[in-house]
Design a protein around this motif. Sequence first.
Motif, PDB file in Angstrom:
ATOM      1  N   GLY A  55     -23.794   8.859  26.665  1.00 54.92           N
ATOM      2  CA  GLY A  55     -24.439  10.119  26.337  1.00 54.92           C
ATOM      3  C   GLY A  55     -23.814  11.332  26.954  1.00 54.92           C
ATOM      4  N   THR A  56     -22.620  11.221  27.436  1.00 56.34           N
ATOM      5  CA  THR A  56     -22.003  12.361  28.095  1.00 56.34           C
ATOM      6  C   THR A  56     -20.679  12.722  27.437  1.00 56.34           C
ATOM      7  OG1 THR A  56     -20.911  10.938  29.698  1.00 56.34           O
ATOM      8  CG2 THR A  56     -23.075  11.772  30.302  1.00 56.34           C
ATOM      9  N   ALA A  57     -19.946  13.522  28.175  1.00 53.25           N
ATOM     10  CA  ALA A  57     -18.729  14.113  27.646  1.00 53.25           C
ATOM     11  C   ALA A  57     -17.692  13.091  27.233  1.00 53.25           C
ATOM     12  CB  ALA A  57     -18.116  14.993  28.726  1.00 53.25           C
ATOM     13  N   LEU A  58     -16.898  13.484  26.274  1.00 54.30           N
ATOM     14  CA  LEU A  58     -15.676  12.768  25.964  1.00 54.30           C
ATOM     15  C   LEU A  58     -14.542  13.407  26.752  1.00 54.30           C
ATOM     16  CD1 LEU A  58     -15.938  12.413  22.089  1.00 54.30           C
ATOM     17  CD2 LEU A  58     -15.984  10.535  23.742  1.00 54.30           C
ATOM     18  N   ILE A  59     -13.742  12.563  27.402  1.00 58.73           N
ATOM     19  CA  ILE A  59     -12.540  13.028  28.070  1.00 58.73           C
ATOM     20  C   ILE A  59     -11.368  12.677  27.163  1.00 58.73           C
ATOM     21  CG2 ILE A  59     -11.161  12.955  30.161  1.00 58.73           C
ATOM     22  CD1 ILE A  59     -14.062  13.923  30.554  1.00 58.73           C
ATOM     23  N   PRO A 119     -11.933  17.865  15.182  1.00 59.40           N
ATOM     24  CA  PRO A 119     -11.624  16.450  15.416  1.00 59.40           C
ATOM     25  C   PRO A 119     -12.602  15.574  14.656  1.00 59.40           C
ATOM     26  CG  PRO A 119     -11.686  17.683  17.478  1.00 59.40           C
ATOM     27  CD  PRO A 119     -12.263  18.583  16.415  1.00 59.40           C
ATOM     28  N   THR A 120     -12.089  14.578  13.991  1.00 58.93           N
ATOM     29  CA  THR A 120     -12.963  13.671  13.248  1.00 58.93           C
ATOM     30  C   THR A 120     -12.809  12.262  13.798  1.00 58.93           C
ATOM     31  OG1 THR A 120     -11.268  13.399  11.559  1.00 58.93           O
ATOM     32  CG2 THR A 120     -12.963  15.034  11.133  1.00 58.93           C
ATOM     33  N   PHE A 121     -13.927  11.602  13.918  1.00 57.89           N
ATOM     34  CA  PHE A 121     -13.999  10.271  14.514  1.00 57.89           C
ATOM     35  C   PHE A 121     -13.297   9.245  13.622  1.00 57.89           C
ATOM     36  CE2 PHE A 121     -15.782   6.824  16.861  1.00 57.89           C
ATOM     37  CZ  PHE A 121     -16.138   5.867  15.933  1.00 57.89           C
ATOM     38  N   LEU A 122     -12.492   8.403  14.255  1.00 55.74           N
ATOM     39  CA  LEU A 122     -11.825   7.333  13.528  1.00 55.74           C
ATOM     40  C   LEU A 122     -12.349   5.952  13.915  1.00 55.74           C
ATOM     41  CD1 LEU A 122      -8.057   8.387  13.682  1.00 55.74           C
ATOM     42  CD2 LEU A 122      -9.600   8.527  11.710  1.00 55.74           C
ATOM     43  N   SER A 123     -12.447   5.715  15.221  1.00 52.94           N
ATOM     44  CA  SER A 123     -12.721   4.349  15.657  1.00 52.94           C
ATOM     45  C   SER A 123     -13.235   4.341  17.094  1.00 52.94           C
ATOM     46  CB  SER A 123     -11.433   3.529  15.577  1.00 52.94           C
ATOM     47  OG  SER A 123     -11.684   2.162  15.813  1.00 52.94           O
ATOM     48  N   TYR A 124     -13.929   3.252  17.427  1.00 52.13           N
ATOM     49  CA  TYR A 124     -14.493   3.105  18.764  1.00 52.13           C
ATOM     50  C   TYR A 124     -14.391   1.656  19.222  1.00 52.13           C
ATOM     51  CZ  TYR A 124     -18.126   2.652  22.355  1.00 52.13           C
ATOM     52  OH  TYR A 124     -18.802   2.372  23.496  1.00 52.13           O
ATOM     53  N   ASN A 125     -14.041   1.493  20.488  1.00 55.17           N
ATOM     54  CA  ASN A 125     -14.052   0.166  21.108  1.00 55.17           C
ATOM     55  C   ASN A 125     -14.868   0.227  22.389  1.00 55.17           C
ATOM     56  OD1 ASN A 125     -11.264   0.480  19.654  1.00 55.17           O
ATOM     57  ND2 ASN A 125     -11.555  -1.737  19.837  1.00 55.17           N
ATOM     58  N   GLY A 126     -15.948  -0.542  22.413  1.00 55.06           N
ATOM     59  CA  GLY A 126     -16.740  -0.650  23.632  1.00 55.06           C
ATOM     60  C   GLY A 126     -16.431  -1.933  24.373  1.00 55.06           C
ATOM     61  N   LEU A 127     -15.992  -2.910  23.630  1.00 58.14           N
ATOM     62  CA  LEU A 127     -15.639  -4.217  24.197  1.00 58.14           C
ATOM     63  C   LEU A 127     -14.196  -4.549  23.876  1.00 58.14           C
ATOM     64  CD1 LEU A 127     -18.847  -6.179  23.116  1.00 58.14           C
ATOM     65  CD2 LEU A 127     -18.373  -5.167  25.360  1.00 58.14           C
ATOM     66  N   ASP A 128     -13.633  -5.481  24.621  1.00 59.42           N
ATOM     67  CA  ASP A 128     -12.257  -5.901  24.379  1.00 59.42           C
ATOM     68  C   ASP A 128     -12.095  -6.444  22.974  1.00 59.42           C
ATOM     69  OD1 ASP A 128     -11.488  -7.283  27.708  1.00 59.42           O
ATOM     70  OD2 ASP A 128     -11.804  -5.243  26.992  1.00 59.42           O
ATOM     71  N   GLY A 129     -10.920  -6.185  22.414  1.00 57.64           N
ATOM     72  CA  GLY A 129     -10.620  -6.776  21.122  1.00 57.64           C
ATOM     73  C   GLY A 129     -10.262  -5.730  20.094  1.00 57.64           C
ATOM     74  N   VAL A 149     -12.176   8.912  26.220  1.00 69.06           N
ATOM     75  CA  VAL A 149     -13.030   7.993  26.967  1.00 69.06           C
ATOM     76  C   VAL A 149     -14.346   8.680  27.289  1.00 69.06           C
ATOM     77  CG1 VAL A 149     -13.322   6.872  29.218  1.00 69.06           C
ATOM     78  CG2 VAL A 149     -11.185   6.601  27.965  1.00 69.06           C
ATOM     79  N   ARG A 150     -15.430   7.931  27.178  1.00 68.12           N
ATOM     80  CA  ARG A 150     -16.722   8.399  27.692  1.00 68.12           C
ATOM     81  C   ARG A 150     -16.971   7.696  29.023  1.00 68.12           C
ATOM     82  NH1 ARG A 150     -22.066   7.965  24.423  1.00 68.12           N
ATOM     83  NH2 ARG A 150     -21.160   5.959  23.946  1.00 68.12           N
ATOM     84  N   PRO A 151     -16.932   8.440  30.125  1.00 73.02           N
ATOM     85  CA  PRO A 151     -17.168   7.793  31.424  1.00 73.02           C
ATOM     86  C   PRO A 151     -18.578   7.222  31.561  1.00 73.02           C
ATOM     87  CG  PRO A 151     -16.056   9.898  31.691  1.00 73.02           C
ATOM     88  CD  PRO A 151     -16.519   9.832  30.263  1.00 73.02           C
ATOM     89  N   GLN A 152     -19.540   7.854  30.894  1.00 71.16           N
ATOM     90  CA  GLN A 152     -20.917   7.360  30.936  1.00 71.16           C
ATOM     91  C   GLN A 152     -21.552   7.539  29.565  1.00 71.16           C
ATOM     92  OE1 GLN A 152     -23.350   8.969  34.205  1.00 71.16           O
ATOM     93  NE2 GLN A 152     -21.475   9.854  35.028  1.00 71.16           N
ATOM     94  N   SER A 158     -13.344   7.679  35.981  1.00 75.70           N
ATOM     95  CA  SER A 158     -14.323   7.310  37.001  1.00 75.70           C
ATOM     96  C   SER A 158     -15.303   6.267  36.499  1.00 75.70           C
ATOM     97  CB  SER A 158     -15.068   8.560  37.454  1.00 75.70           C
ATOM     98  OG  SER A 158     -15.687   9.182  36.345  1.00 75.70           O
ATOM     99  N   GLY A 159     -15.531   6.222  35.209  1.00 74.88           N
ATOM    100  CA  GLY A 159     -16.385   5.217  34.607  1.00 74.88           C
ATOM    101  C   GLY A 159     -15.851   4.934  33.222  1.00 74.88           C
ATOM    102  N   PHE A 160     -16.412   3.941  32.574  1.00 72.90           N
ATOM    103  CA  PHE A 160     -15.922   3.616  31.228  1.00 72.90           C
ATOM    104  C   PHE A 160     -17.065   3.111  30.376  1.00 72.90           C
ATOM    105  CE2 PHE A 160     -12.736   2.826  28.148  1.00 72.90           C
ATOM    106  CZ  PHE A 160     -13.162   1.719  27.431  1.00 72.90           C
ATOM    107  N   TYR A 161     -17.305   3.858  29.304  1.00 70.48           N
ATOM    108  CA  TYR A 161     -18.342   3.462  28.364  1.00 70.48           C
ATOM    109  C   TYR A 161     -17.796   3.331  26.966  1.00 70.48           C
ATOM    110  CZ  TYR A 161     -23.202   2.996  26.888  1.00 70.48           C
ATOM    111  OH  TYR A 161     -24.385   2.527  26.403  1.00 70.48           O
ATOM    112  N   GLY A 162     -16.463   3.286  26.846  1.00 70.24           N
ATOM    113  CA  GLY A 162     -15.881   3.084  25.536  1.00 70.24           C
ATOM    114  C   GLY A 162     -14.707   4.005  25.280  1.00 70.24           C
ATOM    115  N   LEU A 163     -13.820   3.534  24.418  1.00 74.13           N
ATOM    116  CA  LEU A 163     -12.622   4.288  24.023  1.00 74.13           C
ATOM    117  C   LEU A 163     -12.750   4.656  22.554  1.00 74.13           C
ATOM    118  CD1 LEU A 163      -9.711   5.247  24.864  1.00 74.13           C
ATOM    119  CD2 LEU A 163      -8.910   3.084  23.896  1.00 74.13           C
TER     120      LEU A 163
END
Lengths: 110, 114
Positions: A95-99, A43-53, A90-93, A27-32
């Motif tokens: 500060g909120t949940a990860l889907i 679960p341990t964090f590996l990587s984040y993309n907020g912008l293309d590339g 994905v974080r739809p917004q 429904s929204g996209f604030y980063g993958l």
Amino acid sequence: GQSLEQPSEVTAVEGAIVQINCTYQTSGFYGLSWYQQHDGGAPTFLSYNGLDGLEETGRFSSFLSRSDSYGYLLLQELQMKDSASYFCAVRPQAGTALIFGKGTTLSVSS
Amino acid sequence: EPEVTQTPSHQVTQMGQEVILRCVPISNHLYFYWYRQILGQKVEFLVSFYNNEISEKSEIFDDQFSVERPDGSNFTLKIRSTKLEDSAMYFCASSESIGAYEQYFGPGTRLTVT
């Protein structure tokens, strides 16, 4: 609804390169984000993309194309210890949940 | 390195009983979350908590669930009357700020309802 699709299993040999794809519809996209999970542990964090590339962190890289609602995690120089489940999320917004996606089980053999 | 801690690591309870799962988030983090993972399935969001109130909850988080921050360090998840289908691994997570993209997960509590 919200959905993330990724392959259920990937196999590779030590030293190889593997790419795990993720397509999303949310429904929204604030980063993958990408998380690694060993044997049902934290679960341990590996990587984040907020912008293309491409984002690179050591042996791991992650790519995002927002126009295609698509991303991937690239693992290079595979090691046995990389055998784990990998989840895109994905974080739809802000500060909120990860889907989370359903996860990809990576098996690395010698 | 700071980490999220959870207790107990494993909880066995009978159907209909109340359980409280405890978490200590990383001390300077402001956002707290509960997720669950049924064996072999994906991680599912339950609830997020900020400034002493729920900021978001999923459809799973029904009236049987509640969360609380009883003091400056603990963050709890209560299930009032457990059902067999509540059996899962429950993960607590925290993040530093609203813009922070990394959520730090605890080791989880495996809840088994018999």
